[in-house]
Design a protein around this motif. Structure first.
Motif, PDB file in Angstrom:
ATOM      1  N   TRP A  24      52.927  59.454  61.680  1.00 42.91           N
ATOM      2  CA  TRP A  24      53.903  60.414  61.156  1.00 42.91           C
ATOM      3  C   TRP A  24      53.248  61.780  60.934  1.00 42.91           C
ATOM      4  N   LYS A  25      52.070  61.766  60.325  1.00 39.25           N
ATOM      5  CA  LYS A  25      51.383  63.021  60.029  1.00 39.25           C
ATOM      6  C   LYS A  25      50.996  63.755  61.315  1.00 39.25           C
ATOM      7  N   GLY A  26      50.557  63.017  62.325  1.00 39.29           N
ATOM      8  CA  GLY A  26      50.201  63.631  63.599  1.00 39.29           C
ATOM      9  C   GLY A  26      51.389  64.289  64.272  1.00 39.29           C
ATOM     10  N   PHE A  27      52.523  63.574  64.319  1.00 42.25           N
ATOM     11  CA  PHE A  27      53.714  64.165  64.928  1.00 42.25           C
ATOM     12  C   PHE A  27      54.268  65.312  64.082  1.00 42.25           C
ATOM     13  N   ASP A  28      54.050  65.264  62.782  1.00 42.46           N
ATOM     14  CA  ASP A  28      54.462  66.368  61.920  1.00 42.46           C
ATOM     15  C   ASP A  28      53.689  67.637  62.278  1.00 42.46           C
ATOM     16  N   PHE A  65      44.811  62.451  64.224  1.00 44.01           N
ATOM     17  CA  PHE A  65      45.686  61.510  63.527  1.00 44.01           C
ATOM     18  C   PHE A  65      46.133  60.368  64.434  1.00 44.01           C
ATOM     19  N   MET A  66      46.329  60.644  65.723  1.00 44.82           N
ATOM     20  CA  MET A  66      46.714  59.574  66.650  1.00 44.82           C
ATOM     21  C   MET A  66      45.570  58.573  66.827  1.00 44.82           C
ATOM     22  N   VAL A  67      44.349  59.067  66.881  1.00 46.57           N
ATOM     23  CA  VAL A  67      43.191  58.171  66.997  1.00 46.57           C
ATOM     24  C   VAL A  67      43.068  57.319  65.741  1.00 46.57           C
TER      25      VAL A  67
END
Length: 109
Positions: A24-28, A65-67
């Motif tokens: 969520w944080k990465g896509f944000d 964040f995705m990693v």
């Protein structure tokens, strides 16, 4: 052994939650970039004056964040796999033990 099984399940649930938060944080960071031309208080995830630099910075945050999210999800899947391997072996041994106890009780009678 029951405590270990419950701990594995609890820790894998925590890791799945951490994974969801990281995704969520990465896509944000990736989707909610905004740089106002007039009001700097409206800027969101804007660090420097140029758009290209902000895209590079936010892309790096997205990748990080995705990693983290993928690693947490993979670890949760590995723990669930270990839990599935451990559970049937213990249940089989309990069934075998119960069968032996009933055989001993029949001999006494």
């Amino acid at each position: 052994m029951e405590g270990i099984r419950k701990g594995i399940v609890a820790f894998s649930c925590i890791l799945l939650l951490v994974s969801a938060v990281c995704f969520w944080k990465g896509f944000d960071y990736k989707n909610n970039y905004y740089q106002s031309e007039h009001y700097s208080s409206l800027n969101k995830y804007a660090y420097v004056g140029g758009d290209a630099y902000n895209y590079i910075i936010n892309g790096t945050y997205f990748t990080g964040f995705m990693v983290l999210g993928s690693s947490a999800a993979l670890e949760a899947i590995m723990l669930i796999s270990v839990w599935l391997i451990i559970c049937p072996k213990d249940n089989d041994s309990e069934v075998a033990l119960a069968g032996e106890l009933s055989a001993v009780e029949e001999e006494k009678a």
